[in-house]
Each structure stands twice: as structure tokens, then as C-alpha cells.
Design a protein around this motif. Structure first.
Motif, PDB file in Angstrom:
ATOM      1  N   ASP A 287      -4.200   6.540   4.239  1.00 38.11           N
ATOM      2  CA  ASP A 287      -4.818   5.413   3.562  1.00 38.11           C
ATOM      3  C   ASP A 287      -6.158   5.829   2.952  1.00 38.11           C
TER       4      ASP A 287
ATOM      5  N   ASP B 214      -2.554   3.932   7.841  1.00 39.84           N
ATOM      6  CA  ASP B 214      -3.815   3.467   8.389  1.00 39.84           C
ATOM      7  C   ASP B 214      -3.686   3.466   9.914  1.00 39.84           C
TER       8      ASP B 214
ATOM      9  N   LYS C 214       0.827  -1.215   0.000  1.00 41.39           N
ATOM     10  CA  LYS C 214       0.000   0.000   0.000  1.00 41.39           C
ATOM     11  C   LYS C 214       0.860   1.264   0.000  1.00 41.39           C
TER      12      LYS C 214
END
Length: 267
Positions: free
Chosen positions: A65, A28, A23
Motif C-alpha cells: 500500500d 496494508d 485499492k
């Protein structure tokens, strides 16, 4: 911590590597918590003399995120476990603390940046004392693109690095800028092919110096960005007075005169 952040310590140098490469190391809740945990672990470790902050995979950090960004449009907080209105860490809220903690860490922090550093990822670099960038790094203060503002201490840190008009242009437009532009603006220290290797080399040089002197120098330089000259000069004097005649000061002088590697005390 090992899931989102890899922390390793060797010879007084701590490596903190963001570890969500699939990612692009996006932030996150688990990444936020892991960064905070790494900072807390390093803060009171007297054996640490320098920190290198970097990212695994193809990027340093892509910023917030996307799932969290979408959640904010549905009334959720950026951090579902924290009230951003609360000053949870001194002058900082929980999100700001993720950047500010590197500034408050008592030893120098070197950010080794590659790939992209957008939004919160870019702000994370600002908490470091030194920023080394790979030549093809792309950066952006991207929050305005999403209808937001930089809220991880970026506004307070950028203003001491780049000209006010530069900070405003980059913030208002949210445009992507290059490593070479970042260097010209004052937002990067150096641009080189392998920023992580260079950061580790610099960390080793710092680790060769008196740990007492380095910690005192960081305190003084942190103070200097927000105090008047009289306060800063007095702080210099006080810091020097605490160093003169100490075991590490004596060892620094003797080791240099004897052309040998110093043996530092960490008490």
C-alpha cells in the motif's frame, strides 16, 4: 478476515480471495493480518484438499500500500505491528510468512492471477504451487524502483523457478513484464483466459486424488528444492512406506478398478 480476505470452503476446496478491490488489493496492515489468519485457519483443517488464491476486482494485488510505503520513509516499519528482524514464524519474519505460509500449507495452492501482480503481490504468487495467469496480466519485481529489495521470500522462491540471469534482470530493473514472458521465464504455469475457473478445475482434480498421497507429494516436492539426492531418495521411500496398505491407498486401487468415485478417509 472478511473485510480484507474472503474465505470460502466447499467440497474440500478453499477459495481465498483478496478483497480490497478499490485499492487493487494493495497490502496494508489489515490485509497482511487477514492473509495470515486465512492461512492459519486452513493449516490444520484435514478436510481441505486444495486452495485457490485470487483477487477481487481488476487486479490480483498491486503490492505494498502506498501509504505504508510513504510511512517507511519517515522511519516506520513496513508492518507497524511487527519487527521485521525477528523470526516470528520459524525461519521467516512476519512479512515473509505471508508468502511462505502457502508453501508450508500441507495441500496444493493454485494462484489465479489477473490484472497486475507487483512487488509483494508478485511475491505472493510465488508461494503457490501452481500459477495460472490471464493473458493481459502485468507483473513486476518492483522493489528496486522504491529503493528496496524483495523481502517476502521472493529471492528464495524465484531462484527455483527462473534462470539466475532472468531473476537478476527483473529484480535490478524493476521492469514490468507480461504473462507470456512470465510463462517463458518459468514464473507462470499456464496462461489462459479465465485463470480462476481453470484454478478451480485443477483444484477439483486434485481433490479427487487421495488426500494422503497429495500431502505426501507436496512434502517431498518442498524438500526436493533444498536437499541432496540421497536425502530426497530416502524421503521418497519413507513416504511410500507410510502410504502402502493404508485405507486411502486401498480405496484408490479399488475405486479405479471398479470405475467409481473414491470415498476418502480424512482421519
Amino acid at each position: 478476515m472478511d473485510d480484507r480476505v474472503h474465505l470460502s470452503i466447499a467440497n474440500g476446496i478453499a477459495e481465498v480471495r483478496l478483497n480490497r478491490p478499490a485499492k487493487l488489493n494493495a497490502l496494508d496492515p489489515a490485509m497482511f493480518s487477514a492473509i495470515a489468519d486465512a492461512g492459519a485457519r486452513l493449516k490444520n483443517d484435514r478436510s481441505i484438499r486444495a486452495v485457490v488464491l485470487s483477487g477481487e476486482g481488476e487486479a490480483f494485488c498491486a503490492g505494498l500500500d502506498m501509504e505504508r510505503l510513504v510511512a517507511t520513509t519517515e522511519g516506520e516499519s513496513i508492518l507497524p505491528f511487527a519487527d521485521l528482524g525477528q523470526r516470528t514464524h520459524g525461519i521467516a519474519n512476519w512479512a515473509q510468512h505471508l508468502v511462505w505460509l502457502w508453501r508450508e500449507l500441507p495441500v496444493p495452492v493454485i494462484a489465479a492471477v489477473h490484472g497486475i501482480a507487483y512487488g509483494g503481490g508478485f511475491q505472493l504468487t510465488l508461494g503457490a504451487d501452481i500459477r495460472y495467469l490471464a493473458p493481459d496480466t502485468r507483473l513486476a519485481i518492483v522493489e528496486a524502483k522504491w529503493g528496496l529489495v524483495p523481502d517476502m521470500a521472493g529471492t528464495q522462491l524465484m531462484r527455483h523457478l527462473a534462470g539466475e540471469d532472468v531473476v537478476r534482470e527483473l529484480t535490478y530493473t524493476a521492469r514490468i513484464f507480461s504473462a507470456q514472458e512470465a510463462l517463458a521465464f518459468g514464473l507462470a504455469t499456464r496462461v489462459m483466459e479465465d485463470p480462476r475457473d481453470a484454478a478451480l478445475a485443477t483444484a477439483r482434480m486434485i481433490a479427487d486424488r487421495s488426500p494422503d498421497a497429495i500431502r505426501a507429494a507436496k512434502r517431498l516436492l518442498n524438500l526436493a528444492v533444498g536437499c541432496d539426492a540421497a536425502t530426497g531418495l530416502a524421503a521418497e521411500t519413507a513416504a511410500q512406506a507410510t502410504l502402502l496398505g493404508t485405507p486411502n491407498h486401498v480405496e484408490a486401487v479399488r475405486a479405479n478398478l471398479e470405475h467409481r468415485t473414491p470415498q476418502w478417509s480424512f482421519t
